[in-house]
Scaffold this motif. Structure first.
Motif, mmCIF file in Angstrom:
data_model
loop_
_atom_site.group_PDB
_atom_site.id
_atom_site.type_symbol
_atom_site.label_atom_id
_atom_site.label_comp_id
_atom_site.label_asym_id
_atom_site.label_seq_id
_atom_site.Cartn_x
_atom_site.Cartn_y
_atom_site.Cartn_z
ATOM 1 N N ASP A 31 0.864 -1.176 0.000
ATOM 2 C CA ASP A 31 0.000 0.000 0.000
ATOM 3 C C ASP A 31 0.909 1.238 0.000
ATOM 4 N N THR A 32 1.082 1.842 -1.165
ATOM 5 C CA THR A 32 2.036 2.957 -1.250
ATOM 6 C C THR A 32 1.471 4.247 -0.649
ATOM 7 N N GLY A 33 0.139 4.334 -0.552
ATOM 8 C CA GLY A 33 -0.460 5.521 0.077
ATOM 9 C C GLY A 33 0.041 5.670 1.511
ATOM 10 N N LEU A 35 2.911 5.193 2.620
ATOM 11 C CA LEU A 35 4.221 5.853 2.654
ATOM 12 C C LEU A 35 4.044 7.375 2.652
ATOM 13 N N TYR A 36 3.144 7.842 1.793
ATOM 14 C CA TYR A 36 2.877 9.289 1.739
ATOM 15 C C TYR A 36 2.182 9.759 3.006
ATOM 16 N N ARG A 37 1.282 8.914 3.527
ATOM 17 C CA ARG A 37 0.606 9.266 4.775
ATOM 18 C C ARG A 37 1.620 9.399 5.907
ATOM 19 N N THR A 38 2.604 8.489 5.924
ATOM 20 C CA THR A 38 3.606 8.519 6.983
ATOM 21 C C THR A 38 4.432 9.803 6.916
ATOM 22 N N ALA A 96 -1.231 13.679 3.345
ATOM 23 C CA ALA A 96 -0.505 12.823 2.399
ATOM 24 C C ALA A 96 -0.649 13.373 0.985
ATOM 25 N N SER A 97 -1.864 13.771 0.659
ATOM 26 C CA SER A 97 -2.124 14.282 -0.679
ATOM 27 C C SER A 97 -1.284 15.540 -0.935
ATOM 28 N N GLU A 98 -1.185 16.392 0.087
ATOM 29 C CA GLU A 98 -0.397 17.629 -0.051
ATOM 30 C C GLU A 98 1.085 17.343 -0.249
ATOM 31 N N ILE A 99 1.619 16.503 0.614
ATOM 32 C CA ILE A 99 3.071 16.256 0.552
ATOM 33 C C ILE A 99 3.427 15.448 -0.701
ATOM 34 N N SER A 100 2.467 14.641 -1.175
ATOM 35 C CA SER A 100 2.749 13.789 -2.331
ATOM 36 C C SER A 100 2.854 14.584 -3.635
ATOM 37 N N ALA A 101 2.418 15.844 -3.610
ATOM 38 C CA ALA A 101 2.500 16.665 -4.825
ATOM 39 C C ALA A 101 3.892 17.263 -5.009
ATOM 40 N N VAL A 105 9.622 14.573 -2.782
ATOM 41 C CA VAL A 105 9.033 13.553 -1.913
ATOM 42 C C VAL A 105 8.786 12.268 -2.716
ATOM 43 N N ARG A 106 8.307 12.429 -3.931
ATOM 44 C CA ARG A 106 8.030 11.253 -4.768
ATOM 45 C C ARG A 106 9.330 10.533 -5.119
ATOM 46 N N GLU A 107 10.361 11.326 -5.394
ATOM 47 C CA GLU A 107 11.660 10.743 -5.729
ATOM 48 C C GLU A 107 12.209 9.977 -4.523
ATOM 49 N N ASP A 125 -0.574 -0.941 -4.719
ATOM 50 C CA ASP A 125 -1.626 0.026 -5.031
ATOM 51 C C ASP A 125 -1.204 1.447 -4.741
ATOM 52 N N GLY A 126 -1.757 2.372 -5.526
ATOM 53 C CA GLY A 126 -1.398 3.780 -5.365
ATOM 54 C C GLY A 126 -2.102 4.644 -6.389
ATOM 55 N N ARG A 127 -1.375 5.655 -6.898
ATOM 56 C CA ARG A 127 -1.945 6.565 -7.892
ATOM 57 C C ARG A 127 -1.156 6.531 -9.199
ATOM 58 N N ASP A 128 0.135 6.207 -9.084
ATOM 59 C CA ASP A 128 1.047 6.298 -10.233
ATOM 60 C C ASP A 128 1.851 5.024 -10.401
ATOM 61 N N ILE A 129 1.338 3.901 -9.927
ATOM 62 C CA ILE A 129 2.137 2.667 -9.962
ATOM 63 C C ILE A 129 2.297 2.193 -11.414
ATOM 64 N N GLU A 176 -12.355 16.707 -3.184
ATOM 65 C CA GLU A 176 -11.207 17.612 -3.113
ATOM 66 C C GLU A 176 -9.902 16.859 -3.399
ATOM 67 N N ARG A 177 -9.815 15.668 -2.806
ATOM 68 C CA ARG A 177 -8.596 14.875 -2.959
ATOM 69 C C ARG A 177 -8.463 14.362 -4.402
ATOM 70 N N ASP A 178 -9.572 13.962 -5.017
ATOM 71 C CA ASP A 178 -9.543 13.528 -6.423
ATOM 72 C C ASP A 178 -8.969 14.646 -7.279
ATOM 73 N N GLN A 180 -7.143 17.265 -6.360
ATOM 74 C CA GLN A 180 -5.729 17.524 -6.054
ATOM 75 C C GLN A 180 -4.826 16.440 -6.655
ATOM 76 N N ASP A 181 -5.232 15.183 -6.516
ATOM 77 C CA ASP A 181 -4.391 14.075 -6.985
ATOM 78 C C ASP A 181 -4.320 14.010 -8.515
ATOM 79 N N SER A 182 -5.395 14.427 -9.178
ATOM 80 C CA SER A 182 -5.369 14.279 -10.640
ATOM 81 C C SER A 182 -4.934 15.552 -11.367
ATOM 82 N N HIS A 183 -4.785 16.648 -10.628
ATOM 83 C CA HIS A 183 -4.359 17.887 -11.287
ATOM 84 C C HIS A 183 -2.943 18.311 -10.944
ATOM 85 N N ARG A 184 -2.256 17.539 -10.131
ATOM 86 C CA ARG A 184 -0.891 17.959 -9.800
ATOM 87 C C ARG A 184 0.000 17.752 -11.016
ATOM 88 N N GLU A 185 1.135 18.494 -11.023
ATOM 89 C CA GLU A 185 2.003 18.423 -12.199
ATOM 90 C C GLU A 185 2.752 17.112 -12.287
HETATM 91 O O1 DC Z 1 -4.414 5.761 -1.004
HETATM 92 P P1 DC Z 1 -4.340 6.743 0.122
HETATM 93 O O2 DC Z 1 -5.637 7.428 0.405
HETATM 94 O O3 DC Z 1 -3.750 6.140 1.372
HETATM 95 O O4 DC Z 1 -3.293 7.863 -0.367
HETATM 96 C C1 DC Z 1 -3.062 9.045 0.358
HETATM 97 C C2 DC Z 1 -2.534 10.123 -0.580
HETATM 98 O O5 DC Z 1 -1.209 9.803 -1.011
HETATM 99 C C3 DC Z 1 -3.323 10.327 -1.859
HETATM 100 O O6 DC Z 1 -4.281 11.350 -1.723
HETATM 101 C C4 DC Z 1 -2.298 10.699 -2.891
HETATM 102 C C5 DC Z 1 -1.022 10.167 -2.351
HETATM 103 N N1 DC Z 1 -0.508 9.013 -3.099
HETATM 104 C C6 DC Z 1 0.238 9.266 -4.225
HETATM 105 O O7 DC Z 1 0.408 10.421 -4.586
HETATM 106 N N2 DC Z 1 0.814 8.248 -4.902
HETATM 107 C C7 DC Z 1 0.634 6.988 -4.521
HETATM 108 N N3 DC Z 1 1.225 6.005 -5.217
HETATM 109 C C8 DC Z 1 -0.171 6.694 -3.393
HETATM 110 C C9 DC Z 1 -0.745 7.737 -2.706
#
Ligand code: DC
Length: 220
Positions: A31-33, A35-38, A96-101, A105-107, A125-129, A176-178, A180-185
Motif C-alpha cells: 500500500d504505497t499511500g 508511505l505518503y501518509r507517513t 498525504a495528498s499535499e506532501i505527495s504533490a 518527496v516522490r523521488e 496500489d497507489g496513484r502512479d504505480i 477535493e482529494r480527487d 488535487q491528486d489528478s491535477h498535480r504536475e
Molecule cells: O491511497 P491513500 O488514500 O492512502 O493515499 C493518500 C494520498 O497519497 C493520496 O491522496 C495521494 C497520495 N498518493 C500518491 O500520490 N501516490 C501513490 N502512489 C499513493 C498515494
C-alpha cells in the motif's frame, strides 16, 4: 517476478480488494499511500513547513520510513515507531495528498517501491504505480467507483472503527482529494494507457475481488 499495479482514486476499495487478491494469489500487497501518509503525518506532527525547500530536505534526511510485513500484513514505521494506525484519519489523507504533490518527496519514495517489486511478486496500489513506479508491470488495473459510492464506503469504515464522521464532509474530502491528486504536475492520478479499467460502483466486495483475480490470471 510478477508485478500487478492497481491505481485509482481515494476510496475505490483498492486496499481492501488488493489485500484480499494478494492473499489468494500469495503475492505481497504493498500500500504505497501509507508511505505518503507517513511522511505527511511526520511533517504535520513535527510542524514542518513542507513548502520550504530547506526545511523539507532536512525533514526527509532525518526521516526513516520502513515497511514491514507481519503475518502478511503491511506495517509502516517512521524512525522506528509503528505509525500504521495513526495515519488512517481523513486529515492524514489530506496531509498525504499535499506532501505527495512535491517532486522531491516522490523521488525519495521511488527506489523503495521499485526494490520491493524486484524481489517479490507484488500487488502494489497507489496513484502512479502503472504510469511511473512500475511502468513495466505485467498487469495494470485502474480501479474506480463513483464519488458518492466511495464516500459511503469510507463512512462505513469509520463507523466500524467507532468514529463518527459526517457523510457530506467525507464526500467533500474525497472530491477535493480527487481534484488535487489528478491535477498535480507530477505523476498525477490517471489510468495507464495499457490498464484495465474496473468500476466497482455496482460490484460487491467479493465480485470486485473475483474480477481483479480473473484479470490478473488472464494477463500475467
Ligand atoms: O491511497 P491513500 O488514500 O492512502 O493515499 C493518500 C494520498 O497519497 C493520496 O491522496 C495521494 C497520495 N498518493 C500518491 O500520490 N501516490 C501513490 N502512489 C499513493 C498515494
Amino acid at each position: 517476478m510478477i508485478s500487478v499495479a492497481i491505481d485509482g482514486p481515494a476510496g475505490a476499495g483498492k486496499s481492501t480488494i488488493a489485500k484480499m487478491a494478494a492473499k489468494r494469489l500469495n503475492f505481497i500487497y504493498v500500500d504505497t499511500g501509507a508511505l505518503y501518509r507517513t511522511l505527511g503525518y511526520g511533517a504535520h506532527t513535527g510542524g514542518v513547513d513542507i513548502h520550504n525547500e530547506a526545511e523539507l530536505e532536512s525533514y526527509l534526511e532525518n526521516s526513516r520510513v520502513e515497511l514491514k510485513f507481519i503475518d502478511g500484513e503491511q506495517r509502516v514505521l517512521l524512525n522506528g515507531e509503528d505509525v500504521s494506525d495513526k495515519i488512517r484519519t481523513p486529515q492524514m489523507g489530506t496531509a498525504a495528498s499535499e506532501i505527495s504533490a512535491i517532486p522531491r518527496v516522490r523521488e525519495y519514495l521511488l527506489d523503495m517501491q521499485r526494490a520491493l517489486a524486484r524481489t517479490n511478486n507484488v500487488i502494489m496500489d497507489g496513484r502512479d504505480i502503472g504510469t511511473v513506479v512500475l511502468p513495466n508491470a505485467e498487469v495494470k488495473i485502474f480501479l474506480t467507483a463513483s464519488p458518492e459510492c466511495r464516500a459511503k464506503r469510507r463512512l462505513e469504515d469509520f463507523r466500524q472503527k467507532g468514529e463518527n464522521v459526517d457523510f457530506d464532509e467525507v464526500l467533500r474530502l474525497i472530491v477535493e482529494r480527487d481534484y488535487q491528486d489528478s491535477h498535480r504536475e507530477i505523476a498525477p492520478l490517471k489510468a495507464a494507457e495499457d490498464s484495465v479499467i474496473v468500476d466497482t460502483s455496482d460490484l460487491s466486495l467479493e465480485q470486485s475481488v473475483e474480477k481483479i483475480i480473473s484479470t490478473i490470471e488472464e494477463k500475467k
